[in-house]
Design a protein around this motif. Sequence first.
Motif, short mmCIF file in Angstrom:
data_model
loop_
_atom_site.label_atom_id
_atom_site.label_comp_id
_atom_site.label_asym_id
_atom_site.label_seq_id
_atom_site.Cartn_x
_atom_site.Cartn_y
_atom_site.Cartn_z
N GLN A 26 48.91 35.02 39.89
CA GLN A 26 47.67 34.69 40.58
C GLN A 26 47.91 33.70 41.70
O GLN A 26 47.34 33.81 42.78
CB GLN A 26 46.67 34.13 39.57
N THR A 44 56.27 40.63 37.19
CA THR A 44 56.34 39.95 35.89
C THR A 44 57.80 39.82 35.49
O THR A 44 58.62 40.67 35.81
CB THR A 44 55.58 40.76 34.82
N ALA A 93 50.79 44.70 32.40
CA ALA A 93 51.86 43.70 32.43
C ALA A 93 53.22 44.37 32.40
O ALA A 93 54.17 43.93 33.07
CB ALA A 93 51.72 42.74 31.26
N VAL A 126 45.59 41.62 40.76
CA VAL A 126 45.75 40.38 40.01
C VAL A 126 44.43 39.92 39.41
O VAL A 126 44.39 39.42 38.28
CB VAL A 126 46.34 39.27 40.92
N ALA A 177 50.75 35.24 34.13
CA ALA A 177 49.51 35.63 34.80
C ALA A 177 49.11 34.58 35.84
O ALA A 177 48.69 34.93 36.95
CB ALA A 177 48.40 35.81 33.77
N TYR A 208 50.38 33.82 29.58
CA TYR A 208 49.46 33.00 30.38
C TYR A 208 50.17 32.44 31.60
O TYR A 208 49.64 32.48 32.72
CB TYR A 208 48.88 31.87 29.51
N MET A 235 43.78 41.52 36.18
CA MET A 235 44.66 41.12 35.09
C MET A 235 44.02 40.07 34.18
O MET A 235 44.21 40.09 32.97
CB MET A 235 45.97 40.57 35.65
N THR A 236 43.21 39.22 34.75
CA THR A 236 42.56 38.19 33.94
C THR A 236 41.23 38.65 33.37
O THR A 236 40.63 37.95 32.58
CB THR A 236 42.33 36.91 34.77
#
Length: 156
Positions: free
Chosen positions: A57, A101, A95, A79, A53, A50, A82-83
């Motif tokens: 973002q 990352t 990821a 991005v 991410a 989390y 990704m959510t």
Amino acid sequence: MAFNSKKRLFADAVLAGKSNKDAAIAAGYSKATASAAGSRLVKDKDVALYLAAQRIQQESKPQATAPTPEEKPAPKFDVEAMTNFTDPKAFLIAAMNDDRTEPKLRVDAAKALMPFVHAKVGEAGKKDAKADAAKKVGAGKFAATAPPKLVVNNRK
């Protein structure tokens, strides 16, 4: 353990710049155990994903003096997508392949994907191993010979 509301509150407090201990207190953990809880929560896989991410973002948000689209290079990783993943396997692949990352999180994603990509070799017992070895030998020196062909003549 699932990513619950306390973990989300902790992660949001860390993103706001609080220390692990202060973020744990803000999330509702006891002041006596907040330091240990903060240390434990930062290492939690759900919280770490989390945090990664959210940081990605935040990095990708347009700046006040953003260059024109012609000057801006195309991002390697979407991005927003990704959510919005519905498939956990697709999320882990994204990821793992994202250069921005943290390396530890990329390795954790790769470890989590291993069972889906590479099948685990089952353990074989002694009898199975012996039978497989016999099959590999095939028609060796002491192998059984093929039975003779049976030919029937129907002449009268």
